[in-house]
Design a protein around this motif. Structure first.
Motif, PDB file in Angstrom:
ATOM      1  N   ASP A 139       0.838  -1.530   0.274  1.00 52.98           N
ATOM      2  CA  ASP A 139       0.225  -0.317   0.011  1.00 52.98           C
ATOM      3  C   ASP A 139       1.312   1.059   0.094  1.00 52.98           C
ATOM      4  OD1 ASP A 139      -2.164  -1.317   0.115  1.00 52.98           O
ATOM      5  OD2 ASP A 139      -2.791  -1.470   2.001  1.00 52.98           O
ATOM      6  N   THR A 140       1.965   1.261   0.777  1.00 54.61           N
ATOM      7  CA  THR A 140       2.683   2.547   0.832  1.00 54.61           C
ATOM      8  C   THR A 140       3.948   2.458  -0.107  1.00 54.61           C
ATOM      9  OG1 THR A 140       3.980   1.533   2.583  1.00 54.61           O
ATOM     10  CG2 THR A 140       2.136   2.550   3.532  1.00 54.61           C
ATOM     11  N   GLY A 141       3.580   1.511  -0.707  1.00 57.46           N
ATOM     12  CA  GLY A 141       4.707   1.409  -1.745  1.00 57.46           C
ATOM     13  C   GLY A 141       6.673   1.626  -1.638  1.00 57.46           C
ATOM     14  N   LEU A 142       6.509   0.993  -0.086  1.00 59.94           N
ATOM     15  CA  LEU A 142       8.162   1.259   0.639  1.00 59.94           C
ATOM     16  C   LEU A 142       9.118  -0.376  -0.124  1.00 59.94           C
ATOM     17  CD1 LEU A 142      10.033   2.762   2.355  1.00 59.94           C
ATOM     18  CD2 LEU A 142       9.546   0.954   4.000  1.00 59.94           C
ATOM     19  N   PRO A 143       9.866   0.350  -0.232  1.00 60.36           N
ATOM     20  CA  PRO A 143       9.920  -1.012  -0.910  1.00 60.36           C
ATOM     21  C   PRO A 143      10.990  -1.972   0.401  1.00 60.36           C
ATOM     22  CG  PRO A 143      11.661   0.692  -1.672  1.00 60.36           C
ATOM     23  CD  PRO A 143      10.647   0.730  -0.999  1.00 60.36           C
ATOM     24  N   PRO A 144      10.979  -3.331   0.247  1.00 63.27           N
ATOM     25  CA  PRO A 144      10.613  -4.500   1.614  1.00 63.27           C
ATOM     26  C   PRO A 144      12.384  -4.562   2.616  1.00 63.27           C
ATOM     27  CG  PRO A 144       9.563  -5.513  -0.207  1.00 63.27           C
ATOM     28  CD  PRO A 144      10.301  -4.207  -0.824  1.00 63.27           C
ATOM     29  N   ASP A 145      13.061  -3.712   1.376  1.00 67.30           N
ATOM     30  CA  ASP A 145      14.179  -3.621   2.222  1.00 67.30           C
ATOM     31  C   ASP A 145      15.050  -2.937   3.083  1.00 67.30           C
ATOM     32  OD1 ASP A 145      14.856  -2.671  -0.663  1.00 67.30           O
ATOM     33  OD2 ASP A 145      16.395  -3.657  -1.067  1.00 67.30           O
ATOM     34  N   CYS A 146      13.548  -1.827   2.719  1.00 67.92           N
ATOM     35  CA  CYS A 146      14.124  -0.330   3.350  1.00 67.92           C
ATOM     36  C   CYS A 146      13.655  -0.516   4.667  1.00 67.92           C
ATOM     37  CB  CYS A 146      13.372   0.346   2.502  1.00 67.92           C
ATOM     38  SG  CYS A 146      14.326   0.963   1.245  1.00 67.92           S
ATOM     39  N   LEU A 147      12.730  -1.685   4.881  1.00 68.20           N
ATOM     40  CA  LEU A 147      12.416  -1.826   6.287  1.00 68.20           C
ATOM     41  C   LEU A 147      13.304  -3.028   7.342  1.00 68.20           C
ATOM     42  CD1 LEU A 147       9.887  -1.494   7.945  1.00 68.20           C
ATOM     43  CD2 LEU A 147       8.711  -3.141   7.102  1.00 68.20           C
ATOM     44  N   ASP A 148      13.273  -2.256   8.265  1.00 66.26           N
ATOM     45  CA  ASP A 148      13.748  -4.272   9.599  1.00 66.26           C
ATOM     46  C   ASP A 148      12.429  -3.482  10.870  1.00 66.26           C
ATOM     47  OD1 ASP A 148      16.725  -3.808   8.515  1.00 66.26           O
ATOM     48  OD2 ASP A 148      17.407  -2.406   9.979  1.00 66.26           O
ATOM     49  N   LEU A 149      12.483  -4.993  11.018  1.00 64.80           N
ATOM     50  CA  LEU A 149      11.675  -5.563  12.329  1.00 64.80           C
ATOM     51  C   LEU A 149      12.701  -5.302  13.321  1.00 64.80           C
ATOM     52  CD1 LEU A 149       9.291  -7.874  10.493  1.00 64.80           C
ATOM     53  CD2 LEU A 149       8.763  -4.979  11.175  1.00 64.80           C
ATOM     54  N   GLU A 150      12.290  -4.790  14.488  1.00 59.48           N
ATOM     55  CA  GLU A 150      13.328  -4.705  15.648  1.00 59.48           C
ATOM     56  C   GLU A 150      11.963  -6.168  16.110  1.00 59.48           C
ATOM     57  OE1 GLU A 150      15.037  -1.268  17.602  1.00 59.48           O
ATOM     58  OE2 GLU A 150      15.930  -0.950  15.568  1.00 59.48           O
ATOM     59  N   ILE A 151      13.041  -6.952  17.143  1.00 63.19           N
ATOM     60  CA  ILE A 151      12.149  -8.157  17.729  1.00 63.19           C
ATOM     61  C   ILE A 151      12.844  -8.080  19.380  1.00 63.19           C
ATOM     62  CG2 ILE A 151      10.440  -8.611  16.286  1.00 63.19           C
ATOM     63  CD1 ILE A 151      13.397 -11.469  16.392  1.00 63.19           C
ATOM     64  N   SER A 152      11.999  -8.657  20.152  1.00 66.60           N
ATOM     65  CA  SER A 152      12.457  -8.506  21.549  1.00 66.60           C
ATOM     66  C   SER A 152      13.404 -10.061  21.614  1.00 66.60           C
ATOM     67  CB  SER A 152      12.110  -8.171  22.857  1.00 66.60           C
ATOM     68  OG  SER A 152      11.334  -9.803  22.934  1.00 66.60           O
ATOM     69  N   GLU A 153      14.333 -10.068  22.265  1.00 68.17           N
ATOM     70  CA  GLU A 153      14.479 -11.977  22.955  1.00 68.17           C
ATOM     71  C   GLU A 153      14.050 -12.661  23.606  1.00 68.17           C
ATOM     72  OE1 GLU A 153      18.912 -12.541  24.057  1.00 68.17           O
ATOM     73  OE2 GLU A 153      18.629 -10.204  24.714  1.00 68.17           O
ATOM     74  N   ASP A 154      12.979 -11.893  24.779  1.00 68.04           N
ATOM     75  CA  ASP A 154      11.912 -12.854  24.626  1.00 68.04           C
ATOM     76  C   ASP A 154      11.369 -13.698  23.155  1.00 68.04           C
ATOM     77  OD1 ASP A 154       9.061 -12.357  26.147  1.00 68.04           O
ATOM     78  OD2 ASP A 154       9.713 -10.854  24.784  1.00 68.04           O
ATOM     79  N   PHE A 155      10.640 -12.771  22.805  1.00 68.87           N
ATOM     80  CA  PHE A 155      10.389 -13.696  21.440  1.00 68.87           C
ATOM     81  C   PHE A 155      11.220 -15.106  20.799  1.00 68.87           C
ATOM     82  CE2 PHE A 155       9.908 -14.488  17.318  1.00 68.87           C
ATOM     83  CZ  PHE A 155       8.230 -14.795  17.318  1.00 68.87           C
ATOM     84  N   VAL A 156      12.199 -14.492  21.199  1.00 69.17           N
ATOM     85  CA  VAL A 156      13.020 -15.376  19.769  1.00 69.17           C
ATOM     86  C   VAL A 156      12.970 -16.739  20.889  1.00 69.17           C
ATOM     87  CG1 VAL A 156      15.678 -15.784  19.910  1.00 69.17           C
ATOM     88  CG2 VAL A 156      14.720 -13.736  19.457  1.00 69.17           C
ATOM     89  N   MET A 157      13.148 -16.562  22.344  1.00 70.02           N
ATOM     90  CA  MET A 157      13.134 -17.719  23.553  1.00 70.02           C
ATOM     91  C   MET A 157      12.070 -18.125  22.677  1.00 70.02           C
ATOM     92  SD  MET A 157      15.018 -18.912  24.724  1.00 70.02           S
ATOM     93  CE  MET A 157      15.257 -19.997  26.216  1.00 70.02           C
ATOM     94  N   ARG A 158      11.425 -18.155  23.323  1.00 72.72           N
ATOM     95  CA  ARG A 158       9.478 -18.085  23.609  1.00 72.72           C
ATOM     96  C   ARG A 158       8.775 -19.066  22.335  1.00 72.72           C
ATOM     97  NH1 ARG A 158       6.017 -15.820  26.700  1.00 72.72           N
ATOM     98  NH2 ARG A 158       6.827 -13.728  25.980  1.00 72.72           N
ATOM     99  N   HIS A 159       9.146 -17.693  21.107  1.00 78.03           N
ATOM    100  CA  HIS A 159       8.100 -18.979  19.793  1.00 78.03           C
ATOM    101  C   HIS A 159       9.543 -19.015  18.984  1.00 78.03           C
ATOM    102  CE1 HIS A 159       5.381 -16.865  22.819  1.00 78.03           C
ATOM    103  NE2 HIS A 159       5.959 -16.401  22.648  1.00 78.03           N
ATOM    104  N   VAL A 160      10.302 -19.893  18.802  1.00 80.17           N
ATOM    105  CA  VAL A 160      11.287 -19.858  17.885  1.00 80.17           C
ATOM    106  C   VAL A 160      10.638 -20.914  17.044  1.00 80.17           C
ATOM    107  CG1 VAL A 160      12.599 -21.831  18.773  1.00 80.17           C
ATOM    108  CG2 VAL A 160      13.635 -20.432  17.353  1.00 80.17           C
ATOM    109  N   ASN A 161       9.477 -21.757  17.091  1.00 76.57           N
ATOM    110  CA  ASN A 161       9.262 -22.390  15.409  1.00 76.57           C
ATOM    111  C   ASN A 161       8.324 -21.554  15.320  1.00 76.57           C
ATOM    112  OD1 ASN A 161      10.056 -25.019  16.657  1.00 76.57           O
ATOM    113  ND2 ASN A 161       9.146 -24.647  17.712  1.00 76.57           N
ATOM    114  N   VAL A 162       7.408 -21.195  15.745  1.00 77.75           N
ATOM    115  CA  VAL A 162       6.253 -20.310  14.656  1.00 77.75           C
ATOM    116  C   VAL A 162       6.907 -18.972  14.670  1.00 77.75           C
ATOM    117  CG1 VAL A 162       4.975 -19.036  17.047  1.00 77.75           C
ATOM    118  CG2 VAL A 162       3.875 -19.133  14.495  1.00 77.75           C
ATOM    119  N   GLY A 163       7.543 -18.309  15.495  1.00 72.12           N
ATOM    120  CA  GLY A 163       8.587 -16.991  14.808  1.00 72.12           C
ATOM    121  C   GLY A 163       9.402 -17.492  13.560  1.00 72.12           C
ATOM    122  N   ALA A 164      10.223 -18.107  13.572  1.00 67.46           N
ATOM    123  CA  ALA A 164      11.321 -18.997  12.721  1.00 67.46           C
ATOM    124  C   ALA A 164      10.743 -18.612  11.233  1.00 67.46           C
ATOM    125  CB  ALA A 164      11.843 -20.134  12.645  1.00 67.46           C
ATOM    126  N   GLU A 165       9.184 -18.736  11.251  1.00 58.77           N
ATOM    127  CA  GLU A 165       8.238 -19.416  10.018  1.00 58.77           C
ATOM    128  C   GLU A 165       8.704 -17.699   9.614  1.00 58.77           C
ATOM    129  OE1 GLU A 165       4.800 -21.828   8.457  1.00 58.77           O
ATOM    130  OE2 GLU A 165       5.869 -23.032   9.631  1.00 58.77           O
TER     131      GLU A 165
END
Ligand code: C2E
Ligand code: MG
Ligand code: MG
Ligand code: MG
Length: 282
Positions: A139-165
């Motif tokens: 919708d906005t026309g921002l190229p995907p490689d211009c976007l970074d998502l910052e996620i927390s380490e707690d997410f990494v630990m608890r949801h590695v399976n669904v998150g990784a996918e």
């Protein structure tokens, strides 16, 4: 008398709980109406190459522009929004606003590099998370490689399976994934390897007292080494002094975000501060 004291203590405790619960409900309602009344704002903080001062990215940070209290930082309300689930709607607003801003900057010829957006664990939980990001980018026309998502380490630990996918699907389109506040949680190296991450952000609590604090020096060393061995870009957060810059550069970390290079400011100001300098990652 003991009984009486006990009674008083109990009553006091209950009143405190009630007050806290009340505050919680009150704030949650206030946040809901803040969203409807468009009282949220984004400010942007530069991420720079310490050697050249080149702008490599900007992080979007949320503020609540309260009619009576002025600008309220996220530390005072984001946890409430996370608990109630309102973070999903706020998160969509943040994403859309930031991506529109990024597109606007590109149209202006302002090369900001990457635009980092913080994402709460609760948002990634949602099955609609990936489609929502894809739709916002389209919708906005921002190229995907211009976007970074910052996620927390707690997410990494608890949801590695669904998150990784889910994150893999975005990463495959070019979206960057950064682990925020790295070192404050308990993520294992195994998990780091399984997630499609390309950036690590050293938490500011480890940067604050370098080079004086030997433990913090050792932690920064270790995080930089982990990042390097996994082929990740390492960003130091909360850099405020030249001594920290010298120290981090000496250890092989070249990118920083912190008051020394710029505080979080409205979109126009970051353009004013950086438009004149050469910018952007190749
Ligand atoms: P964060 O993502 O780790 O963001 C960095 C925080 O450090 C920001 O605080 C920034 O203003 C502050 N900071 C940057 N440089 C320095 C420095 O040199 N010294 C010091 N002392 N602080 C510095 P802020 O804006 O208050 O945000 C706090 C946290 O709230 C963020 O930490 C992030 O976890 C969360 N947050 C902010 N915006 C959003 C959002 O849109 N969505 C979600 N889910 N969380 C957000
Ligand atoms: Mg962040
Ligand atoms: Mg951080
Ligand atoms: Mg933080």
């Amino acid at each position: 008398q003991a009984k009486e004291e006990g009674g008083n203590t109990y009553r006091f405790y209950t009143e405190e709980m009630t007050a806290a619960a009340f505050e919680h409900v009150y704030l949650d309602n206030a946040l809901r109406s803040a969203l409807e009344r468009e009282q949220f704002r984004l400010v942007y903080q530069p991420q720079v190459d310490m050697a050249s001062g080149r702008l490599l990215g900007v992080e979007a940070l949320l503020r609540w522009d309260h009619p009576e209290e002025g600008l309220i930082p996220p530390g005072r309300f984001i946890h409430i929004a996370e608990q109630s689930g309102l973070i999903r709607d706020i998160g969509l607003w943040v994403l859309r606003t930031a991506c529109s801003q990024g597109r606007h900057w590109l149209d202006q010829g302002f090369a900001f590099g990457t635009l980092a957006v913080n994402v709460a664990t609760r948002q990634i939980h949602d099955a609609s998370f990936v489609p929502a990001i894809e739709r916002t980018l389209a919708d906005t026309g921002l190229p995907p490689d211009c976007l970074d998502l910052e996620i927390s380490e707690d997410f990494v630990m608890r949801h590695v399976n669904v998150g990784a996918e889910r994150l893999q699907r975005l990463r495959a389109q070019g979206v960057g994934i950064a682990i925020d506040d790295f070192g404050t949680g308990y993520s294992s190296l195994g998990h780091l390897k399984r997630l499609p991450i390309n950036k690590l952000k050293i938490d500011q609590s480890f940067v604050r007292d370098i080079p004086d604090d030997h433990d913090d020096m050792a932690i920064c060393d270790a995080v930089i080494a982990i990042g390097r061995s996994l082929g990740l870009t390492v960003i130091a957060e909360g850099v405020e002094t030249e001594a920290q810059v010298d120290c981090l550069r000496g250890k092989g970390c070249s990118i920083a975000q912190g008051y020394l290079f710029g505080r979080p400011v409205p979109a126009e100001e970051i353009v004013r501060a950086f438009a004149a300098t050469p910018a952007g990652i190749d």
